[in-house]
Each structure stands twice: as C-alpha cells, then as structure tokens.
Write a protein that holds these residues in place. Structure first.
Motif, PDB file in Angstrom:
ATOM      1  N   VAL A  15       0.905  -1.281   0.123  1.00  0.00           N
ATOM      2  CA  VAL A  15      -0.025  -0.169   0.006  1.00  0.00           C
ATOM      3  C   VAL A  15       0.961   1.182  -0.025  1.00  0.00           C
ATOM      4  CG1 VAL A  15      -1.962   1.285   1.196  1.00  0.00           C
ATOM      5  CG2 VAL A  15      -1.996  -1.356   1.309  1.00  0.00           C
ATOM      6  N   SER A  19       1.085   4.222  -3.131  1.00  0.00           N
ATOM      7  CA  SER A  19       0.941   5.137  -2.811  1.00  0.00           C
ATOM      8  C   SER A  19       1.917   6.275  -3.459  1.00  0.00           C
ATOM      9  CB  SER A  19       0.413   5.444  -1.129  1.00  0.00           C
ATOM     10  OG  SER A  19       0.539   7.012  -0.927  1.00  0.00           O
ATOM     11  N   ILE A  22       1.775   5.973  -7.234  1.00  0.00           N
ATOM     12  CA  ILE A  22       0.571   6.747  -7.953  1.00  0.00           C
ATOM     13  C   ILE A  22       1.118   8.219  -7.782  1.00  0.00           C
ATOM     14  CG2 ILE A  22      -1.743   7.523  -7.337  1.00  0.00           C
ATOM     15  CD1 ILE A  22      -2.429   4.713  -6.646  1.00  0.00           C
ATOM     16  N   TYR A  37       1.567  17.216  -5.380  1.00  0.00           N
ATOM     17  CA  TYR A  37       0.191  16.203  -5.179  1.00  0.00           C
ATOM     18  C   TYR A  37      -0.876  16.804  -3.993  1.00  0.00           C
ATOM     19  CZ  TYR A  37      -2.727  12.245  -4.319  1.00  0.00           C
ATOM     20  OH  TYR A  37      -3.775  11.357  -4.130  1.00  0.00           O
ATOM     21  N   GLU A  48     -14.744  21.578  -5.594  1.00  0.00           N
ATOM     22  CA  GLU A  48     -16.200  21.249  -5.198  1.00  0.00           C
ATOM     23  C   GLU A  48     -16.815  21.989  -4.211  1.00  0.00           C
ATOM     24  OE1 GLU A  48     -15.448  17.053  -4.267  1.00  0.00           O
ATOM     25  OE2 GLU A  48     -17.483  16.956  -3.806  1.00  0.00           O
ATOM     26  N   LYS A 133     -10.959   0.727  -4.586  1.00  0.00           N
ATOM     27  CA  LYS A 133     -11.164   1.801  -3.818  1.00  0.00           C
ATOM     28  C   LYS A 133     -12.149   1.699  -2.765  1.00  0.00           C
ATOM     29  CE  LYS A 133     -14.278   5.064  -5.651  1.00  0.00           C
ATOM     30  NZ  LYS A 133     -15.026   5.845  -6.899  1.00  0.00           N
ATOM     31  N   MET A 136     -10.642   0.330   0.162  1.00  0.00           N
ATOM     32  CA  MET A 136      -9.687   1.293   0.820  1.00  0.00           C
ATOM     33  C   MET A 136     -10.631   2.311   1.668  1.00  0.00           C
ATOM     34  SD  MET A 136      -6.239   0.867   0.111  1.00  0.00           S
ATOM     35  CE  MET A 136      -6.882  -0.707   0.220  1.00  0.00           C
ATOM     36  N   ILE A 140     -10.310   2.949   5.702  1.00  0.00           N
ATOM     37  CA  ILE A 140     -10.145   4.572   6.122  1.00  0.00           C
ATOM     38  C   ILE A 140     -10.900   4.560   7.347  1.00  0.00           C
ATOM     39  CG2 ILE A 140     -10.578   6.930   5.700  1.00  0.00           C
ATOM     40  CD1 ILE A 140      -9.595   6.479   2.749  1.00  0.00           C
TER      41      ILE A 140
ATOM     42  N   LEU B   7     -13.359  14.661  -5.032  1.00  0.00           N
ATOM     43  CA  LEU B   7     -12.617  13.714  -4.211  1.00  0.00           C
ATOM     44  C   LEU B   7     -12.889  12.513  -4.237  1.00  0.00           C
ATOM     45  CD1 LEU B   7      -9.882  14.158  -2.520  1.00  0.00           C
ATOM     46  CD2 LEU B   7     -11.587  14.594  -0.549  1.00  0.00           C
ATOM     47  N   GLN B  10     -11.816   9.811  -6.725  1.00  0.00           N
ATOM     48  CA  GLN B  10     -10.386   9.739  -7.243  1.00  0.00           C
ATOM     49  C   GLN B  10      -9.903   8.063  -6.527  1.00  0.00           C
ATOM     50  OE1 GLN B  10      -8.839  11.869  -8.688  1.00  0.00           O
ATOM     51  NE2 GLN B  10     -11.221  12.826  -8.833  1.00  0.00           N
ATOM     52  N   ILE B  11      -9.153   7.523  -7.339  1.00  0.00           N
ATOM     53  CA  ILE B  11      -8.505   6.467  -6.652  1.00  0.00           C
ATOM     54  C   ILE B  11      -7.257   6.553  -5.873  1.00  0.00           C
ATOM     55  CG2 ILE B  11      -7.616   5.903  -8.715  1.00  0.00           C
ATOM     56  CD1 ILE B  11      -8.346   3.231  -6.254  1.00  0.00           C
ATOM     57  N   CYS B  12      -6.599   7.605  -6.336  1.00  0.00           N
ATOM     58  CA  CYS B  12      -5.300   7.867  -5.750  1.00  0.00           C
ATOM     59  C   CYS B  12      -5.604   8.478  -4.182  1.00  0.00           C
ATOM     60  CB  CYS B  12      -4.770   9.248  -6.351  1.00  0.00           C
ATOM     61  SG  CYS B  12      -5.932  10.710  -6.478  1.00  0.00           S
ATOM     62  N   PHE B  13      -6.628   9.246  -3.835  1.00  0.00           N
ATOM     63  CA  PHE B  13      -6.979   9.563  -2.478  1.00  0.00           C
ATOM     64  C   PHE B  13      -7.052   8.547  -1.362  1.00  0.00           C
ATOM     65  CE2 PHE B  13      -9.570  11.333   0.714  1.00  0.00           C
ATOM     66  CZ  PHE B  13      -8.673  12.180   1.377  1.00  0.00           C
ATOM     67  N   PRO B  14      -7.808   7.530  -1.555  1.00  0.00           N
ATOM     68  CA  PRO B  14      -7.989   6.418  -0.684  1.00  0.00           C
ATOM     69  C   PRO B  14      -6.755   5.630  -0.478  1.00  0.00           C
ATOM     70  CG  PRO B  14      -9.821   6.334  -2.261  1.00  0.00           C
ATOM     71  CD  PRO B  14      -8.754   7.330  -2.683  1.00  0.00           C
ATOM     72  N   VAL B  15      -5.724   5.278  -1.512  1.00  0.00           N
ATOM     73  CA  VAL B  15      -4.840   4.814  -1.311  1.00  0.00           C
ATOM     74  C   VAL B  15      -3.583   5.466  -0.541  1.00  0.00           C
ATOM     75  CG1 VAL B  15      -2.799   3.686  -2.336  1.00  0.00           C
ATOM     76  CG2 VAL B  15      -5.034   3.485  -3.409  1.00  0.00           C
ATOM     77  N   TYR B  16      -3.696   6.787  -0.956  1.00  0.00           N
ATOM     78  CA  TYR B  16      -2.851   7.780  -0.263  1.00  0.00           C
ATOM     79  C   TYR B  16      -3.260   8.159   1.380  1.00  0.00           C
ATOM     80  CZ  TYR B  16      -1.513  12.489   0.930  1.00  0.00           C
ATOM     81  OH  TYR B  16      -0.913  13.760   1.247  1.00  0.00           O
ATOM     82  N   SER B  17      -4.358   7.970   1.590  1.00  0.00           N
ATOM     83  CA  SER B  17      -4.920   8.107   2.967  1.00  0.00           C
ATOM     84  C   SER B  17      -4.906   6.828   3.877  1.00  0.00           C
ATOM     85  CB  SER B  17      -6.350   8.645   2.982  1.00  0.00           C
ATOM     86  OG  SER B  17      -6.497   9.674   2.505  1.00  0.00           O
ATOM     87  N   VAL B  18      -4.890   5.598   3.231  1.00  0.00           N
ATOM     88  CA  VAL B  18      -4.720   4.477   3.875  1.00  0.00           C
ATOM     89  C   VAL B  18      -3.309   4.166   4.050  1.00  0.00           C
ATOM     90  CG1 VAL B  18      -4.608   2.066   3.626  1.00  0.00           C
ATOM     91  CG2 VAL B  18      -6.841   3.175   3.149  1.00  0.00           C
ATOM     92  N   SER B  19      -2.668   4.615   3.246  1.00  0.00           N
ATOM     93  CA  SER B  19      -0.866   4.512   3.477  1.00  0.00           C
ATOM     94  C   SER B  19      -0.588   5.195   4.751  1.00  0.00           C
ATOM     95  CB  SER B  19      -0.233   4.950   2.237  1.00  0.00           C
ATOM     96  OG  SER B  19       1.192   5.025   2.513  1.00  0.00           O
ATOM     97  N   ARG B  20      -0.994   6.302   4.726  1.00  0.00           N
ATOM     98  CA  ARG B  20      -0.691   7.446   5.964  1.00  0.00           C
ATOM     99  C   ARG B  20      -1.216   6.848   7.331  1.00  0.00           C
ATOM    100  NH1 ARG B  20      -2.461  11.878   6.669  1.00  0.00           N
ATOM    101  NH2 ARG B  20      -4.325  11.918   4.939  1.00  0.00           N
ATOM    102  N   LEU B  21      -2.594   6.399   7.013  1.00  0.00           N
ATOM    103  CA  LEU B  21      -3.099   5.785   8.378  1.00  0.00           C
ATOM    104  C   LEU B  21      -2.480   4.505   8.780  1.00  0.00           C
ATOM    105  CD1 LEU B  21      -7.019   6.561   7.430  1.00  0.00           C
ATOM    106  CD2 LEU B  21      -5.584   7.557   9.432  1.00  0.00           C
ATOM    107  N   ILE B  22      -2.072   3.502   7.884  1.00  0.00           N
ATOM    108  CA  ILE B  22      -1.604   2.396   8.207  1.00  0.00           C
ATOM    109  C   ILE B  22      -0.274   2.677   8.928  1.00  0.00           C
ATOM    110  CG2 ILE B  22      -0.201   0.411   7.503  1.00  0.00           C
ATOM    111  CD1 ILE B  22      -2.334  -0.163   5.484  1.00  0.00           C
ATOM    112  N   LYS B  24       0.556   5.434  10.553  1.00  0.00           N
ATOM    113  CA  LYS B  24       0.174   5.916  11.900  1.00  0.00           C
ATOM    114  C   LYS B  24      -0.237   4.591  12.733  1.00  0.00           C
ATOM    115  CE  LYS B  24      -1.862  10.297  12.036  1.00  0.00           C
ATOM    116  NZ  LYS B  24      -3.005  11.336  11.810  1.00  0.00           N
TER     117      LYS B  24
END
Lengths: 154, 154
Positions: A15, A19, A22, A37, A48, A133, A136, A140, B7, B10-22, B24
């Motif tokens: 993951v 990340s 991407i 990014y 939005e 997606k 994920m 989250i 938002l 996006q596919i990028c954002f969930p991956v990006y967030s999960v990566s940071r959350l993991i 953490k």
DNA sequence: TACATTTGTATCGCACACGATATAAATTTG
DNA sequence: CAAATTTATATCGTGTGCGATACAAATGTA
C-alpha cells in the motif's frame, strides 16, 4: 525465520509503495500546472466547495492543520487562493479560490482519466480498481476510528 | 461540475490516505523500539538478508538512494547497523545489522499480527486483505514499469 | 465581569521522499 | 593505456506529514 516478518508478507508495504508510485505518476501532469500532489488535493476540494475553512479542508483530506496551514500559505503565494479571517468567528480562516485557481480546473479535468489509463491493463480491470477503491474507503473508516481511540488513551 | 474531479471519485486519494493511516497505526508499536516506519522497513529486509548494499536495500524497498542514505546513517547512529565500504568494489557500502539490530527482531515479531487485527472487522475479512495485497503488487509492477519509461523520455 | 477551557490556526523540529547535482570508483572503448 | 561512460553513494534544496507547543479568539462558568 519468522515468516511474518518477511517483506513480502506485509500488507503495509504494498500500500505504501503504490501510494508513492501513484503520486509519482501524477507528477508529469501536475508539473504542467506547477502543483504538488497535496496541493492538487486541496484544489480538488475547493473546486467542489468554493469556500472552506482551513480546518474543514484538513477534515476532508484527513490531514492535520499543521500540514494544511503552510501548504495553503504556499498556494496563496502562488496566487491560487485567498485566505481571509472570518468575521463571524475570528478564529477561523476561510479559504477561497482566486480566478487563477478556478482556471486550473479546466486544465486538470483530463487528469483522472489519464491516470486510470496508466493503471488499466490485461491484468487490472476497471472493476478491480473500483473494488480496491471501495475497500480502501472501508479501511479508512476503521483505521481513522482506531486512530481516534488511540489518541484518547493519552 | 466535472464529476471526475470530485474527491470521492479519486482512486489515488483513498490509497494515499490508507497508506498514511497504516503508518500511523504502526507508530505505537514502533515507538517502543524507537523506530520510524521506513526504518522498520529497512530492518525487515536486513532481518531477511543479513547483509546488503545501500543500493539493493533501495531496490527492495523501491526507494532511491538519496532517501536510503541518510535513513541508514541515522540508523547507524542509533547503533542498529554498521556501514562498511566493500573491499571488492569500493563504490559499494555494505550494510550489516549489529547485535542490537538483530535483537529487535524478537520484539518486532508480534507486530504484523497485531496490525492485521486492527484491520479485521465484520466488514473486512482476511480474504479481502490478501486480495488487496495481491492487487497492490500487480499495480506496483505496472506503475514502476511505467515510471521507468517516463524517466527514459528525458 | 473575571477566569478557565475550548477551538482554530500557526510555529518548530524531526524524518522522510525525491529531483538535481557532486564525487569517486569501476568499466568500457578507442 | 587514456578518455568517456557507467555505477554506487552522498549532499543539497524543497515539500510534505506530524507530534509538540504556542497563542489568540471564542465560549462557558462561577
């Protein structure tokens, strides 16, 4: 050896790597707009919602204000947005796009499609991407809920 | 409004967030060993291979040497490993765990299991996690292949 | 109205992440 | 063998990401 500690066994590492990869895949597109990014993410929510407080931008992007704050200040310097202290509640700083910031939306509109195309191959179908997606987004919820609990412990 | 730029799309954002959350989610465990997450990754590969060059650590973790280099220097200062220039090829710096670095393996062994448990719920089954892991590994191949191509363009 | 608490934002320090560049050793090539 | 190229690592500058801390405005309370 403990198999659990092999890099290949980790869920975190793939993951983490995807990340970063991407984000890297975005760079050629974002470079044309002189954006990083995370700056692009801020624009996504402002395109939005037009106007948001610093705090609510952080909530939407799951980022702390100590990350958002300097990020937004740089974006203000670049002329993408304006920061203005709220008159109702002077603790809040409201963030609003400038015309330059709004303009970028047109230039950005083909990006999501292009990114998706780089990922889709014989081996990765659109359905897979959507599946990931959705997964994920579930993660989250779990992880950020867990995160709150851990902070309460202190 | 262009739906593609929301938002949520996006596919990028969930991956990006999960990566940071993991990352953490690891912190409470890593804190006990005074490690950061990337330092933990370096240990994972060294526990598996004993001795590696700076370059090969970077290859395994998909990180550039300009990230690995100061990372390893900090770890050397912390007494976790030794850097030693190879005598066969003096361009290479070989990295080897100290006894302190090896010791940490025992302490780390329950971590992957614990992390997995925080993720598993009624909504997320083990099979899902494995599915995502396999999918991420496919994506890594595609994205890093693509990355190489883009670099060649310059 | 005074004081304590909460809330929103900013600042500081540390650790990545990475492009660009530098440097030195090894290898290739004329 | 000498020069050019490649390879391995290190250094520098910029931009996050975040815990800790500071601070001011707003709110709650005696």
């Amino acid at each position: 050896m403990n198999e659990n500690l092999k890099l290949e066994q980790q869920i975190c590492f793939p993951v983490y790597s995807v990340s970063r990869l991407i984000t890297k895949a975005y760079i050629p597109f974002l470079k044309e707009m002189s954006l990083t990014y995370p700056q692009y993410l801020v624009l996504l929510v402002l395109w939005e919602y037009e106007t948001l407080s610093v705090n609510s931008i952080g909530e939407k992007l799951l980022l702390n204000t100590n990350t958002i704050s300097p990020l937004i200040q740089r974006m203000e310097k670049a002329g993408l947005l304006k920061r203005e202290r709220s008159t109702q509640d002077e603790r809040m700083v409201m963030v609003k796009l400038t015309s330059k910031g709004k303009e970028l939306k047109k230039k950005a509109s083909p990006i999501p499609e292009k990114l998706l195309k780089t990922l889709l191959t014989d081996d990765v179908q659109l359905a897979d991407v959507i599946l990931v997606k959705d997964m994920m987004n579930k993660w989250i919820e779990i992880l950020s809920e867990n995160n709150k609990k851990n902070q309460k412990k202190d």
